[in-house]
Design a protein around this motif. Structure first.
Motif, PDB file in Angstrom:
ATOM      1  N   MET A   1       0.838  -1.173   0.000  1.00  0.00           N
ATOM      2  CA  MET A   1       0.000   0.000   0.000  1.00  0.00           C
ATOM      3  C   MET A   1       0.890   1.246   0.000  1.00  0.00           C
ATOM      4  O   MET A   1       1.945   1.276   0.628  1.00  0.00           O
ATOM      5  N   ALA A   2       0.449   2.287  -0.694  1.00  0.00           N
ATOM      6  CA  ALA A   2       1.224   3.521  -0.789  1.00  0.00           C
ATOM      7  C   ALA A   2       1.188   4.268   0.543  1.00  0.00           C
ATOM      8  O   ALA A   2       0.132   4.470   1.131  1.00  0.00           O
ATOM      9  N   VAL A   3       2.376   4.642   0.981  1.00  0.00           N
ATOM     10  CA  VAL A   3       2.494   5.363   2.247  1.00  0.00           C
ATOM     11  C   VAL A   3       3.209   6.677   1.968  1.00  0.00           C
ATOM     12  O   VAL A   3       4.230   6.694   1.274  1.00  0.00           O
ATOM     13  N   PRO A   4       2.694   7.788   2.482  1.00  0.00           N
ATOM     14  CA  PRO A   4       3.372   9.058   2.250  1.00  0.00           C
ATOM     15  C   PRO A   4       4.762   9.076   2.892  1.00  0.00           C
ATOM     16  O   PRO A   4       4.973   8.484   3.944  1.00  0.00           O
ATOM     17  N   LYS A   5       5.677   9.767   2.232  1.00  0.00           N
ATOM     18  CA  LYS A   5       7.035   9.861   2.761  1.00  0.00           C
ATOM     19  C   LYS A   5       7.054  10.778   3.973  1.00  0.00           C
ATOM     20  O   LYS A   5       6.218  11.670   4.112  1.00  0.00           O
ATOM     21  N   LYS A   6       8.050  10.547   4.824  1.00  0.00           N
ATOM     22  CA  LYS A   6       8.186  11.404   5.997  1.00  0.00           C
ATOM     23  C   LYS A   6       8.668  12.782   5.573  1.00  0.00           C
ATOM     24  O   LYS A   6       9.400  12.932   4.598  1.00  0.00           O
ATOM     25  N   ARG A   7       8.276  13.753   6.329  1.00  0.00           N
ATOM     26  CA  ARG A   7       8.644  15.126   6.029  1.00  0.00           C
ATOM     27  C   ARG A   7      10.110  15.374   6.388  1.00  0.00           C
ATOM     28  O   ARG A   7      10.597  14.917   7.421  1.00  0.00           O
ATOM     29  N   THR A   8      10.806  16.133   5.535  1.00  0.00           N
ATOM     30  CA  THR A   8      12.199  16.491   5.799  1.00  0.00           C
ATOM     31  C   THR A   8      12.238  17.578   6.874  1.00  0.00           C
ATOM     32  O   THR A   8      11.467  18.540   6.820  1.00  0.00           O
ATOM     33  N   SER A   9      13.126  17.419   7.818  1.00  0.00           N
ATOM     34  CA  SER A   9      13.206  18.384   8.918  1.00  0.00           C
ATOM     35  C   SER A   9      13.724  19.730   8.421  1.00  0.00           C
ATOM     36  O   SER A   9      14.397  19.821   7.392  1.00  0.00           O
ATOM     37  N   LYS A  10      13.424  20.767   9.182  1.00  0.00           N
ATOM     38  CA  LYS A  10      13.887  22.111   8.823  1.00  0.00           C
ATOM     39  C   LYS A  10      15.403  22.182   8.811  1.00  0.00           C
ATOM     40  O   LYS A  10      15.993  22.835   7.953  1.00  0.00           O
ATOM     41  N   ALA A  11      16.027  21.524   9.768  1.00  0.00           N
ATOM     42  CA  ALA A  11      17.493  21.569   9.856  1.00  0.00           C
ATOM     43  C   ALA A  11      18.123  20.957   8.607  1.00  0.00           C
ATOM     44  O   ALA A  11      19.074  21.506   8.037  1.00  0.00           O
ATOM     45  N   LYS A  12      17.597  19.828   8.173  1.00  0.00           N
ATOM     46  CA  LYS A  12      18.146  19.165   6.995  1.00  0.00           C
ATOM     47  C   LYS A  12      17.890  20.010   5.749  1.00  0.00           C
ATOM     48  O   LYS A  12      18.763  20.157   4.890  1.00  0.00           O
ATOM     49  N   LYS A  13      16.689  20.581   5.663  1.00  0.00           N
ATOM     50  CA  LYS A  13      16.348  21.428   4.521  1.00  0.00           C
ATOM     51  C   LYS A  13      17.255  22.655   4.472  1.00  0.00           C
ATOM     52  O   LYS A  13      17.790  23.012   3.415  1.00  0.00           O
TER      53      LYS A  13
END
Length: 59
Positions: A1-13
């Motif tokens: 089943m398709a699962v949304p990806k985790k959000r990238t953190s602000k620090a990493k961005k």
């Protein structure tokens, strides 16, 4: 089943963005330095024929 990806953190961005901007800044400094050296005639790493450039400008 398709699962949304985790959000990238602000620090990493922010780290990726800072890295990208620093690379662009470095390349801009290199280009400016090369342009200055070509204009002063002291360039060793960039060779071009000034006669061809002068002929192209005249035409």
């Amino acid at each position: 089943m398709a699962v949304p990806k985790k959000r990238t953190s602000k620090a990493k961005k922010n780290a990726r963005k800072a890295n990208w901007k620093n690379q662009a800044k470095t390349e801009a400094q290199k280009a400016l330095s090369l342009a200055k050296s070509v204009l002063t005639g002291k360039s060793n790493g960039f060779v071009y024929n000034t006669l061809e450039v002068a002929d192209a400008i005249v035409e």
